[in-house]
Design an enzyme around this catalytic site. Structure first.
Site, PDB file in Angstrom:
ATOM      1  N   LEU A 509       0.833  -1.219   0.000  1.00  0.00           N
ATOM      2  CA  LEU A 509       0.000   0.000   0.000  1.00  0.00           C
ATOM      3  C   LEU A 509       0.856   1.253   0.000  1.00  0.00           C
ATOM      4  O   LEU A 509       0.420   2.318  -0.414  1.00  0.00           O
ATOM      5  CB  LEU A 509      -0.892   0.031   1.245  1.00  0.00           C
ATOM      6  N   GLY A 512       5.468   3.757   5.074  1.00  0.00           N
ATOM      7  CA  GLY A 512       5.279   4.779   6.110  1.00  0.00           C
ATOM      8  C   GLY A 512       6.574   5.043   6.828  1.00  0.00           C
ATOM      9  O   GLY A 512       7.640   4.572   6.410  1.00  0.00           O
ATOM     10  N   PHE A 514       7.948   3.948   9.444  1.00  0.00           N
ATOM     11  CA  PHE A 514       8.729   2.909  10.099  1.00  0.00           C
ATOM     12  C   PHE A 514       8.750   1.607   9.313  1.00  0.00           C
ATOM     13  O   PHE A 514       9.051   0.569   9.850  1.00  0.00           O
ATOM     14  CB  PHE A 514       8.179   2.663  11.499  1.00  0.00           C
ATOM     15  N   GLY A 515       8.383   1.693   8.055  1.00  0.00           N
ATOM     16  CA  GLY A 515       8.423   0.482   7.248  1.00  0.00           C
ATOM     17  C   GLY A 515       7.256   0.406   6.291  1.00  0.00           C
ATOM     18  O   GLY A 515       6.336   1.206   6.372  1.00  0.00           O
ATOM     19  N   LYS A 531       1.747  -3.645   8.826  1.00  0.00           N
ATOM     20  CA  LYS A 531       2.923  -2.779   8.801  1.00  0.00           C
ATOM     21  C   LYS A 531       4.125  -3.620   9.197  1.00  0.00           C
ATOM     22  O   LYS A 531       4.178  -4.191  10.284  1.00  0.00           O
ATOM     23  CB  LYS A 531       2.718  -1.622   9.771  1.00  0.00           C
ATOM     24  N   ASP A 628       4.527  12.606  14.359  1.00  0.00           N
ATOM     25  CA  ASP A 628       4.601  12.604  12.901  1.00  0.00           C
ATOM     26  C   ASP A 628       3.195  12.739  12.324  1.00  0.00           C
ATOM     27  O   ASP A 628       2.787  11.978  11.456  1.00  0.00           O
ATOM     28  CB  ASP A 628       5.298  11.338  12.391  1.00  0.00           C
TER      29      ASP A 628
END
Ligand SMILES: *[C@@H]1O[C@H](CO)[C@@H](O)[C@H](O)[C@H]1NC(C)=O
Ligand SMILES: *[C@@H]1O[C@H](CO)[C@@H](O)[C@H](O)[C@H]1NC(C)=O
Ligand SMILES: *[C@@H]1O[C@H](CO)[C@@H](O)[C@H](O)[C@H]1NC(C)=O
Ligand SMILES: *[C@@H]1O[C@H](CO)[C@@H](O)[C@H](O)[C@H]1NC(C)=O
Ligand SMILES: *[C@@H]1O[C@H](CO)[C@@H](O)[C@H](O)[C@H]1NC(C)=O
Ligand SMILES: *[C@@H]1O[C@H](CO)[C@@H](O)[C@H](O)[C@H]1NC(C)=O
Ligand SMILES: *[C@@H]1O[C@H](CO)[C@@H](O)[C@H](O)[C@H]1NC(C)=O
Ligand SMILES: *[C@@H]1O[C@H](CO)[C@@H](O)[C@H](O)[C@H]1NC(C)=O
Length: 821
Positions: A509, A512, A514-515, A531, A628
């Protein structure tokens, strides 16, 4: 007097809201609890555990009379409950004690009892002041129990969680009564309470006459206060059961300080404390116009403040006394033009739209009956004059068999009323009225209604309210959920691999902070987002699980729901609910899709993000600073409700939580507050800054960083600030909104956005103030100061100037800087 020295500076109008306490404050007795061995002497105080409320002795302004009361610990203090309302202690040296058999008593200086709470028959009684403002008498070692509570005897104020209404078993009737004057808390003439007749209603009385009908419950609010639905901070509830009928409200966050008060001039005020401005802001004040006063236009009259004169007759009715009517005196009301013809069955109904339903004290209600059956039931009974849905969503049935009184028109949140008319009165264009309530007709098809004749009538009669036997279900409107203790589901790697088609590129998708994130499917039905955390996290598996379990407990309708996690070997993954509408930036910054976000949707998104962020900052056992917050981290569900994602990830990656400074700056340029970007100093106020940027982006449809060409050079903040200073704030608004915009809301939101991005963190409001400012229509907000412009440098410039090690993980706009030690 030192506590209240500030009072002199308050505006006179405010002064009357507050009451000067007795000046002799000596050390308070230990904590929040009173025991039989330790009475409360004049000058001493009990303080609730969370320090929200204080119980002690006070004297209203301009008197030496002394009372025991509970007040909000704000400055100046605001009294919300008085024990001895009618029996002041005239001299000093009174005391409050609890007897060995559990009765609270107030004695004067001669030890004469002047007030008592009635005996409770406890073995080991104590009295405790709770953090919701309730003062309870209970058995010492049994938590949660109580034998007497102050909230069963309200004074002039209803606090969140207090009940207004009846315990039908004990006959206890809790109502709220104004003070007599600012210097006398004795019950005054104005009382608000629940009237049990017919479909239960809340009424404001003056003496024994009705002043304002707050009205019956319609599933979401009380019919007389539709506006409250605009404010997302209140949750209302009305419970109708066999043994209880009561109204209650709560706030979406425990951080709000609020009260509902009947003031001594006869107004019901809903007030919220603004901590930044140190004042009570009025969210509601009723009766607010002439049409609110009971039955201004008499029977079958309709009151509309937009019309002149304000009274008109329902379609099919004419003024009972034309002379008075011409003199603008509508109280005589109206009478039918043509008599009903029940026997021949030719009557029909006209819809009157957007009204406050007529007085329901002599109506019949059935919460389960549908509208068609309701209509049929009305037609069958020759005395039926009108019917309507009991709930605003169209379910339930109310039937009137008497004159219809106290009808008014609303521009927001009214309901449809079906008024029975003779066939001859049903046609259009019959009458004088230009009122917009006279819309459309429903011609009764009598034969048709026979089809509806059914067992309904029997159920109807059975369900009719008899005193003490009310059988309707409780109707909750509780959107807010606290996280419960539960086990976090653990997924094994195999399941995730199958679900995401082995992390295939088609399932990806995006990436982001952190991965990467993959779409997946568990079984046939459930769509998930996985995630896959980058492997840089220094945490061990146990520590990771602890963190994730904590974060999973954060549950709020504006946070993306964490469904579980997976940790196996090197892999650490989080499994979230899948959001079909992806992220906000995909809509906001796209010319074609941006059009899909009309003003109402954008405003809802702003409010939703604010609620979610407030929850992270204030409500949970963990205080989470997001760090963030940006458009791509706001996901949208199928109804375009916003949900914040990636919250709590900074924790999983173990930043130094206690220190104010962090060596790792995680965040996104354009959204970072100056103090965070430059010094790595983060706090809730850096999130507030990011929120402010987001608000301005949502309103303008423009990115803070992006090609910004305007006369106010620089970024969006500079642009917005420039326009605002010139008084051209509205020019900021996205052109595609021109049809749907609410100017007042837009200006209010721009101002809130600018307040949030002010340079100095101290000047920025907290999220709880932000939520209140967004909701409030009539509070004057402070003027924003200069925003913190973060220089629009490129990420490489920043890296070279700031970081020594450059393990910058860059995805679209996100940058992570790790500084050397
Ligand atoms: C209150 O009590 C104190 C100590 O018992 C006493 O000195 C004082 O005179 C009393 N005051 C009044 C007004 O009774
Ligand atoms: C309370 O207790 C005292 C002493 O045990 C007793 O004399 C008194 O009658 C009790 N009062 C009530 C109301 O039960
Ligand atoms: C009111 O809402 C708070 C959370 O905001 C919750 O903790 C509390 O239990 C609620 N009170 C009642 C009486 O429902
Ligand atoms: C309010 O409650 C008190 C105490 O239960 C009762 O005496 C009074 O009649 C009530 N007033 C109204 C208007 O319901
Ligand atoms: C309408 O609202 C009532 C009360 O809130 C609720 O019980 C009922 O289920 C709702 N009905 C529908 C069809 O949504
Ligand atoms: C009572 O409420 C009304 C309406 O909000 C307000 O105008 C009035 O000042 C209030 N009175 C007092 C004494 O606060
Ligand atoms: C009922 O209908 C009959 C026949 O159409 C008519 O004569 C009579 O007047 C009607 N009754 C009323 C009350 O209008
Ligand atoms: C019609 O309504 C009246 C008033 O509530 C009631 O007394 C009467 O029983 C009803 N008639 C029928 C046929 O249901």
């Amino acid at each position: 007097m030192e506590l209240f020295g500030k009072m002199g500076r308050l505006p006179a109008a405010l002064l009357s809201l507050f009451f000067i306490l007795a000046s002799r404050v000596s050390p308070s007795i230990a904590g929040d609890t009173l025991t039989p061995t330790q009475p409360l002497a004049d000058g001493q105080e009990l303080i609730s555990a969370g320090e929200r409320f204080i119980l002690g002795f006070f004297s209203p302004i301009k008197t030496n009379n002394c009372y025991i009361g509970i007040w909000y610990k704000v400055s100046p203090p605001t009294v919300v409950w008085v024990a001895n309302r009618q029996h002041p202690i005239s001299e000093r040296n009174g005391s409050l004690s609890i007897t060995v058999n559990g009765t609270l008593i107030i004695t004067d200086q001669n030890s004469k009892t002047i007030w008592s709470s009635g005996s409770s028959g406890l073995a080991n009684p104590v009295a405790q002041l709770l953090d919701d403002g309730n003062f309870i008498v209970k058995e010492a070692n049994i938590p949660g129990s109580f034998a007497w509570q102050s909230s069963d005897y309200p004074s002039d104020t209803l606090l969140p969680g207090m009940k207004l209404g009846w315990n039908l078993k004990s006959g206890l009737n809790r109502n709220v009564t104004s003070w007599t004057s600012p210097s006398d808390p004795a019950p005054g003439p104005y009382t608000m309470g629940v009237d049990l007749h017919g479909n239960p209603q809340i009424i404001l009385w003056e003496g024994s006459s009705q002043l304002w009908r707050v009205g019956p419950w319609n599933g979401k609010t009380l019919a007389g206060i539709p506006d409250i639905l605009r404010y997302k901070i209140f949750i209302l509830d009305f419970v109708i059961k066999n043994d209880e009928v009561f109204y209650m409200y709560n706030t979406t966050s425990t951080s709000f300080i609020t009260r509902l008060t009947v003031n001594y001039t006869g107004f019901v005020q809903r007030l919220v404390w603004l901590d930044d401005s140190k004042m009570w802001s009025s969210y509601m004040s009723e009766p607010k116009d002439q049409c609110d006063y009971v039955s201004q236009c008499g029977a079958y009259g309709v009151c509309n403040t937009d019309d002149s004169p304000i009274c008109s007759c329902l379609q099919g009715f004419k003024p009972r006394s034309p002379t008075n009517w011409d003199l603008r005196e509508g109280k005589d009301g109206c009478t039918r033009r043509m008599g009903l013809d029940c026997q021949n069955g030719t009557d029909g109904f006209v819809i009157v739209k957007d009204v406050k339903l007529p007085d329901t004290s002599r109506s019949m209600v059935d919460r389960s009956m549908g509208l068609d059956e309701c209509r049929a039931t009305c037609l069958r009974n020759c005395s039926c004059t009108a019917y309507a849905s009991a709930n605003i969503n169209g379910s339930g049935c109310i039937i009137w068999t008497t004159e219809l009184t106290d009808i008014r028109v609303y521009s927001f949140g009214g309901q449809d009323l079906y008024v029975r008319l003779a066939a001859a009165d049903l046609g259009p264009g019959l009458h004088h009225s230009h009122s917009r309530t006279m819309v459309g007709t429903v011609v009764g098809c009598v034969l048709g209604t026979l089809l509806f004749a059914s067992v309904g009538i029997c159920i109807w009669i059975q369900r009719r309210r008899r005193a003490g036997a009310i059988t309707f279900a409780s109707h909750r409107n509780n959107e807010y959920k606290e996280g419960k203790d539960w086990e976090l589901p653990l997924f094994d790697l195999g399941t995730i691999i199958v679900a995401t088609n082995n992390f295939s590129i088609e399932n990806k998708l995006g990436k982001g902070g952190f991965g990467p994130v993959y779409k997946g499917k568990l079984g046939e039905e459930q769509e998930i987002a996985v995630k896959r955390l980058s492997k840089t996290s220094a945490q061990g598996a146990d520590e990771f699980m602890n963190e994730v379990t904590l974060i999973a407990k954060l549950q709020h309708r504006n946070l993306v729901r964490l469904l579980g996690c997976c940790t196996q070997g090197e892999e650490k993954m989080l499994v979230y609910e899948y959001m079909p509408n992806k992220s906000l930036d995909a809509f906001l910054f796209d010319k074609d899709k941006g059009v899909l976000l009309d003003w109402q949707t954008r405003y809802n998104i702003i409010e939703g993000i604010a609620q979610g962020l407030l929850y992270l900052h204030r409500d949970s056992r963990l205080r989470i600073i997001h760090r963030d917050l940006k458009a791509s981290n706001i996901l949208l569900d199928k109804d375009m409700n916003p949900k914040i994602s990636d919250f709590g990830l900074a924790r999983i990656f173990r930043e130094d939580e206690t220190a104010l400074n962090t060596r790792r700056v995680v965040g996104t340029y354009g959204y970072m507050s100056p103090e965070y970007a430059m010094y790595g100093a983060f706090s809730v106020k850096s999130d507030v800054f990011s929120f402010g940027v987001l608000v301005l982006e949502i309103i303008s449809g423009k990115k803070n960083r992006g090609d910004f060409i305007s006369e106010h050079e620089g970024n969006l903040l500079a642009h917005a600030w420039g326009l605002w200073k010139e008084g051209n704030g509205l020019e900021l608004v996205d052109e595609s909104l021109s049809n749907s915009i609410s100017i007042a809301e837009a200006l209010n939101s721009i101002k809130v956005g600018l307040l949030c991005v002010q340079e100095c963190p101290k000047d920025r409001p907290t999220m709880s103030s932000v939520v209140l400012m967004l909701g409030s229509k009539n509070t004057s907000l402070p003027d924003p100061k200069h925003p913190g412009f973060f220089p629009t440098r490129t990420s490489s410039e920043i890296e070279s100037s700031k970081s020594k090690t450059d393990s910058a993980s860059i995805n679209e706009l996100s940058v992570t800087i790790v500084e050397g030690r």
